[in-house]
Design a protein around this motif. Structure first.
Motif, mmCIF file in Angstrom:
data_model
loop_
_atom_site.group_PDB
_atom_site.id
_atom_site.type_symbol
_atom_site.label_atom_id
_atom_site.label_comp_id
_atom_site.label_asym_id
_atom_site.label_seq_id
_atom_site.Cartn_x
_atom_site.Cartn_y
_atom_site.Cartn_z
ATOM 1 N N LEU A 42 4.338 43.078 1.009
ATOM 2 C CA LEU A 42 5.248 43.748 2.027
ATOM 3 C C LEU A 42 6.745 43.566 1.295
ATOM 4 C CD1 LEU A 42 4.346 41.250 5.143
ATOM 5 C CD2 LEU A 42 4.254 43.782 4.977
ATOM 6 N N TYR A 43 6.843 42.584 0.454
ATOM 7 C CA TYR A 43 8.346 42.784 -0.541
ATOM 8 C C TYR A 43 8.261 44.088 -1.269
ATOM 9 C CZ TYR A 43 12.115 41.552 -3.539
ATOM 10 O OH TYR A 43 13.232 41.718 -4.185
ATOM 11 N N ASP A 44 7.350 44.289 -1.812
ATOM 12 C CA ASP A 44 7.344 45.808 -2.300
ATOM 13 C C ASP A 44 7.445 46.854 -1.633
ATOM 14 O OD1 ASP A 44 6.734 44.203 -4.708
ATOM 15 O OD2 ASP A 44 4.440 44.609 -4.978
ATOM 16 N N GLU A 45 6.926 46.778 -0.253
ATOM 17 C CA GLU A 45 7.348 47.906 0.721
ATOM 18 C C GLU A 45 8.693 47.943 1.028
ATOM 19 O OE1 GLU A 45 5.265 50.259 1.581
ATOM 20 O OE2 GLU A 45 3.592 49.267 0.075
ATOM 21 N N GLY A 46 9.479 46.732 0.926
ATOM 22 C CA GLY A 46 10.925 46.935 1.328
ATOM 23 C C GLY A 46 11.177 45.732 2.262
ATOM 24 N N ALA A 47 10.120 45.065 2.919
ATOM 25 C CA ALA A 47 10.588 43.781 3.489
ATOM 26 C C ALA A 47 11.344 42.613 2.600
ATOM 27 C CB ALA A 47 9.276 43.037 4.031
ATOM 28 N N ARG A 48 12.394 41.924 3.501
ATOM 29 C CA ARG A 48 13.300 41.077 2.627
ATOM 30 C C ARG A 48 13.322 39.745 3.560
ATOM 31 N NH1 ARG A 48 12.036 43.895 -0.728
ATOM 32 N NH2 ARG A 48 13.107 44.935 -2.351
ATOM 33 N N VAL A 49 13.132 39.854 4.611
ATOM 34 C CA VAL A 49 13.284 38.502 5.373
ATOM 35 C C VAL A 49 11.659 38.364 6.216
ATOM 36 C CG1 VAL A 49 14.110 37.264 7.463
ATOM 37 C CG2 VAL A 49 15.507 39.302 6.089
ATOM 38 N N PHE A 50 11.596 36.885 5.648
ATOM 39 C CA PHE A 50 9.935 36.641 6.126
ATOM 40 C C PHE A 50 9.914 35.243 6.832
ATOM 41 C CE2 PHE A 50 10.116 39.040 2.280
ATOM 42 C CZ PHE A 50 9.051 39.604 2.219
ATOM 43 N N ILE A 51 9.175 35.220 7.922
ATOM 44 C CA ILE A 51 9.030 33.960 8.800
ATOM 45 C C ILE A 51 7.619 33.566 8.799
ATOM 46 C CG2 ILE A 51 9.524 32.916 11.241
ATOM 47 C CD1 ILE A 51 11.494 35.333 11.696
ATOM 48 N N PRO A 52 7.286 32.719 7.904
ATOM 49 C CA PRO A 52 5.888 31.833 7.895
ATOM 50 C C PRO A 52 6.088 30.836 8.937
ATOM 51 C CG PRO A 52 7.092 31.400 6.004
ATOM 52 C CD PRO A 52 7.993 32.344 6.663
ATOM 53 N N CYS A 53 4.915 30.476 9.748
ATOM 54 C CA CYS A 53 4.776 29.411 10.481
ATOM 55 C C CYS A 53 5.523 29.682 11.872
ATOM 56 C CB CYS A 53 5.118 28.312 9.975
ATOM 57 S SG CYS A 53 4.054 27.303 8.796
ATOM 58 N N GLY A 54 5.386 30.798 11.990
ATOM 59 C CA GLY A 54 5.964 31.375 13.666
ATOM 60 C C GLY A 54 4.687 31.403 14.443
ATOM 61 N N ASN A 55 4.760 32.151 15.799
ATOM 62 C CA ASN A 55 3.830 32.273 16.486
ATOM 63 C C ASN A 55 2.635 33.092 16.091
ATOM 64 O OD1 ASN A 55 4.446 30.297 18.719
ATOM 65 N ND2 ASN A 55 5.744 31.439 19.581
ATOM 66 N N THR A 56 3.226 34.433 15.451
ATOM 67 C CA THR A 56 2.151 35.134 14.724
ATOM 68 C C THR A 56 1.467 34.460 13.506
ATOM 69 O OG1 THR A 56 3.626 36.760 15.244
ATOM 70 C CG2 THR A 56 2.046 37.274 13.530
ATOM 71 N N GLY A 57 2.004 33.387 13.092
ATOM 72 C CA GLY A 57 1.469 32.660 11.951
ATOM 73 C C GLY A 57 0.505 31.350 12.496
ATOM 74 N N GLU A 58 0.256 31.457 13.571
ATOM 75 C CA GLU A 58 -0.361 30.518 14.498
ATOM 76 C C GLU A 58 -0.110 28.882 14.308
ATOM 77 O OE1 GLU A 58 -4.727 31.331 15.023
ATOM 78 O OE2 GLU A 58 -4.095 32.912 13.128
ATOM 79 N N TYR A 59 1.294 28.723 14.389
ATOM 80 C CA TYR A 59 2.199 27.555 14.025
ATOM 81 C C TYR A 59 1.381 26.430 14.823
ATOM 82 C CZ TYR A 59 5.619 23.840 14.015
ATOM 83 O OH TYR A 59 6.321 22.983 13.920
ATOM 84 N N TYR A 60 1.022 26.494 16.227
ATOM 85 C CA TYR A 60 0.293 25.511 16.764
ATOM 86 C C TYR A 60 -1.167 24.993 16.366
ATOM 87 C CZ TYR A 60 4.594 25.658 19.444
ATOM 88 O OH TYR A 60 5.819 25.912 19.740
ATOM 89 N N SER A 61 -1.887 25.921 15.589
ATOM 90 C CA SER A 61 -3.179 25.796 15.060
ATOM 91 C C SER A 61 -3.007 25.253 13.675
ATOM 92 C CB SER A 61 -3.870 27.107 15.326
ATOM 93 O OG SER A 61 -4.116 27.495 16.381
ATOM 94 N N LEU A 62 -1.797 25.145 13.124
ATOM 95 C CA LEU A 62 -1.838 24.575 11.857
ATOM 96 C C LEU A 62 -1.355 22.854 11.731
ATOM 97 C CD1 LEU A 62 0.544 27.323 10.182
ATOM 98 C CD2 LEU A 62 -2.089 27.066 9.957
ATOM 99 N N SER A 63 -2.038 22.218 10.707
ATOM 100 C CA SER A 63 -1.701 20.828 10.506
ATOM 101 C C SER A 63 -0.121 20.684 9.942
ATOM 102 C CB SER A 63 -2.580 20.113 9.710
ATOM 103 O OG SER A 63 -2.557 20.635 8.435
ATOM 104 N N GLN A 64 0.272 19.450 9.960
ATOM 105 C CA GLN A 64 1.671 19.432 9.324
ATOM 106 C C GLN A 64 1.509 19.562 7.916
ATOM 107 O OE1 GLN A 64 4.060 18.988 11.489
ATOM 108 N NE2 GLN A 64 5.689 17.417 10.597
ATOM 109 N N ASP A 65 0.578 19.214 7.148
ATOM 110 C CA ASP A 65 0.457 19.629 5.928
ATOM 111 C C ASP A 65 0.346 20.988 5.571
ATOM 112 O OD1 ASP A 65 1.006 17.073 5.276
ATOM 113 O OD2 ASP A 65 -1.335 16.564 4.603
ATOM 114 N N GLU A 66 -0.260 21.853 6.344
ATOM 115 C CA GLU A 66 -0.608 23.382 6.444
ATOM 116 C C GLU A 66 0.429 24.031 6.456
ATOM 117 O OE1 GLU A 66 -5.410 23.687 7.475
ATOM 118 O OE2 GLU A 66 -3.931 23.937 9.140
ATOM 119 N N ARG A 67 1.661 23.625 7.463
ATOM 120 C CA ARG A 67 2.588 24.149 7.872
ATOM 121 C C ARG A 67 3.695 24.235 6.513
ATOM 122 N NH1 ARG A 67 3.060 20.847 13.418
ATOM 123 N NH2 ARG A 67 1.872 22.192 14.568
#
Length: 315
Positions: A42-67
Motif C-alpha cells: 500500500l505504501y508503494d501504491e501511495g498510501a501514507r496513513v495507516f490504522i492497524p487494530c481498527g474495526n477493519t483489523g478485527e480489534y475486538y477479536s485480537l488479544s492484547q499482545d496481538e494488538r
C-alpha cells in the motif's frame, strides 16, 4: 494552528487506510509477515496513513499482545514518513497499556475505539478520555460510532491539545455538519463512513476520510482523495459512484437488523485475496463470505478494472 501535533494533523488531511489483520487458515495465529507485506504494498501504491487494530483489523477479536504486535509490525514495515495510528480501547488499564506500548514502538497516534460499556455517564466518559490523554504524548483520534460521544463530550475533549481529530462513523451528515460548526476546539474531522459519502462529508467540512476497500483498490481511492482535495466534485462523484457497490455490499445484514454491516470485513479480506495480497479468513463472531458473495466481490472488482481507474497492485 502550530503545535507539537501540526505534522500529524496535516497527514490526517488525506485518506487513512484501516488495515485488516491476516490470520492463519485456522485463525489461531496472526500472520505478521503478510501484514507487513500488505502495508508495504500500500505504501508503494501511495498510501501514507495507516490504522492497524481498527474495526477493519478485527480489534475486538485480537488479544492484547496481538494488538501490540500488529501495531509494532506495521511500524517496522513502513518508512519513517508513514503515519501509523494504532487502535486502542477497553478499560483504562488495558487502553493505557496499549498506548504505552504503541508509543514505545514509535506510533504517531492512537485512535480510541468507540466505548463498549452497558452503563455510561457522560462526565465519566469525558474523564475516561482525559485519563488516556494524560497517559501518552501521542496524538489521539476520537472514534464516534454512536450517540455516546455527544456534542458535549466532543466539545469538552476538543479543547485538549493532544486530541487532534474525530473519526465520524455515523450515517448522519446533518449531525456531522452541526458538529463541525459547533464543536469549539480545533480538530481534524475524518469521514469514517468511507467512500460512499466522501463527497457529501467533504462538502460539509471533512478534512479526510478512512478506507477499508482501499486495501485492495488503492488507486481509485487515492484518486478520490485527490479529487476531493482539489475540489473536483464531478470527478469525485464519478469515482465514488464506481466504488459504491462495494460499500453497499459491506453494509448488508448478517441475520437481521441487529447485525448490520456483517460483511464489512470479509469483503475487504476477499478483495485482498483476489489482488494477490494477504486477506484470508475472519475470526468469530465474524463469518466468511458465501460462494455467491465471493463471486460478487469478483464481479465488482472486474467492473472497476474495466473503468478508467488503476486497481493496483495486480492490475
Amino acid at each position: 494552528m502550530t503545535n507539537a501535533y501540526s505534522g500529524l494533523r496535516e497527514s490526517l488531511q488525506s485518506v487513512s487506510f484501516t488495515l485488516p489483520t491476516p490470520f492463519s487458515s485456522d485463525c489461531e495465529r496472526v500472520l505478521y509477515e503478510q501484514l507487513e507485506e500488505n502495508a508495504r504494498t500500500l505504501y508503494d501504491e501511495g498510501a501514507r496513513v495507516f490504522i492497524p487494530c481498527g474495526n477493519t483489523g478485527e480489534y475486538y477479536s485480537l488479544s492484547q499482545d496481538e494488538r501490540i504486535d500488529v501495531v509494532r509490525s506495521t511500524i517496522d514495515a513502513l518508512p519513517e514518513d508513514a503515519t501509523v495510528v494504532g487502535g486502542a480501547g477497553g478499560s483504562v488499564k488495558n487502553a493505557v497499556e496499549l498506548l504505552e506500548a504503541y508509543e514505545a514502538a514509535g506510533a504517531d497516534a492512537a485512535m480510541i475505539m468507540y466505548p463498549r460499556h452497558t452503563y455510561v455517564h457522560e462526565q465519566g466518559l469525558i474523564e475516561y478520555y482525559r485519563t488516556l490523554a494524560d497517559a501518552t504524548d501521542m496524538g489521539l483520534i476520537l472514534y464516534k460510532r454512536g450517540e455516546l460521544l455527544s456534542e458535549a463530550v466532543l466539545d469538552d475533549l476538543s479543547q485538549l491539545e493532544s486530541v487532534v481529530a474525530v473519526k465520524y462513523a455515523v450515517n448522519d451528515v446533518k449531525q456531522f455538519s452541526r458538529l463541525v460548526e459547533t464543536v469549539s476546539g480545533d480538530v481534524e474531522w475524518l469521514n469514517g463512513v468511507a467512500e460512499r459519502y466522501a463527497l457529501s462529508y467533504a462538502i460539509e467540512g471533512a478534512d479526510g476520510f478512512t478506507t477499508g476497500i482501499g486495501n485492495f483498490v488503492p488507486q481509485p481511492v487515492l484518486a478520490l482523495e485527490s479529487a476531493l482535495s482539489a475540489g473536483e466534485w464531478d470527478r469525485a462523484k464519478e469515482i465514488k459512484d464506481a466504488l459504491r457497490p462495494f460499500e453497499d455490499f459491506r453494509e448488508e445484514q448478517g441475520g437481521g437488523v441487529a447485525f448490520a454491516a456483517a460483511k464489512n470485513v470479509p469483503v475487504v479480506k476477499h478483495g485482498l485475496d483476489l489482488q494477490g495480497m494477504a486477506g484470508g479468513p475472519v475470526r468469530e463472531p465474524l463469518v466468511d463470505l458465501s460462494a455467491d458473495d465471493r463471486e460478487r466481490v469478483e464481479q465488482y472488482l472486474d467492473r472497476i478494472r474495466h473503468a478508467d481507474y488503476a486497481v493496483s497492485p495486480s492490475a
